[in-house]
Design a protein around this motif. Sequence first.
Motif, PDB file in Angstrom:
ATOM      1  N   THR A  57      26.872  33.495  39.416  1.00 54.87           N
ATOM      2  CA  THR A  57      27.826  32.466  39.034  1.00 54.87           C
ATOM      3  C   THR A  57      29.203  32.806  39.608  1.00 54.87           C
TER       4      THR A  57
ATOM      5  N   GLU B 293      31.869  33.284  38.059  1.00 59.28           N
ATOM      6  CA  GLU B 293      32.497  34.315  37.228  1.00 59.28           C
ATOM      7  C   GLU B 293      32.031  35.706  37.629  1.00 59.28           C
ATOM      8  N   VAL B 294      30.736  35.827  37.945  1.00 59.51           N
ATOM      9  CA  VAL B 294      30.197  37.120  38.374  1.00 59.51           C
ATOM     10  C   VAL B 294      30.821  37.530  39.708  1.00 59.51           C
TER      11      VAL B 294
ATOM     12  N   LYS C  11      33.777  36.625  40.873  1.00 61.00           N
ATOM     13  CA  LYS C  11      35.167  37.018  40.630  1.00 61.00           C
ATOM     14  C   LYS C  11      35.240  38.425  40.064  1.00 61.00           C
ATOM     15  N   GLU C  12      34.322  38.741  39.174  1.00 59.29           N
ATOM     16  CA  GLU C  12      34.299  40.075  38.574  1.00 59.29           C
ATOM     17  C   GLU C  12      34.009  41.145  39.626  1.00 59.29           C
TER      18      GLU C  12
ATOM     19  N   GLU D  75      40.658  39.494  42.763  1.00 62.39           N
ATOM     20  CA  GLU D  75      39.545  38.544  42.707  1.00 62.39           C
ATOM     21  C   GLU D  75      39.652  37.455  43.767  1.00 62.39           C
TER      22      GLU D  75
END
Length: 89
Positions: free
Chosen positions: A4, A6-7, A9-10, A19
Amino acid sequence: MYLTPEVKKEIFAKHGKDEKNTGSAEGQIALFTFRINHLTQHLKKNHKDYNTERSLVALVGKRKRLLDYLKKKEINRYRAIIAELGIRK
């Protein structure tokens, strides 16, 4: 889906200084490693999935080329990312 935004970016925040810095070699190597690990687990269950196997080989080649580039340009960054991700050549 396993990857995803979010993953991503992490991963880039942890390994790529920021990020938003998605072009750094360390961030890309970390992303490729994440994807390689996921595809490896998939192939353990689905050993006849030859298209995924071909994609895995391509990803490993991309990561190898990036690692070779980093090793040639800045050996300290290369050693740091190898130690951080727990991969070796």
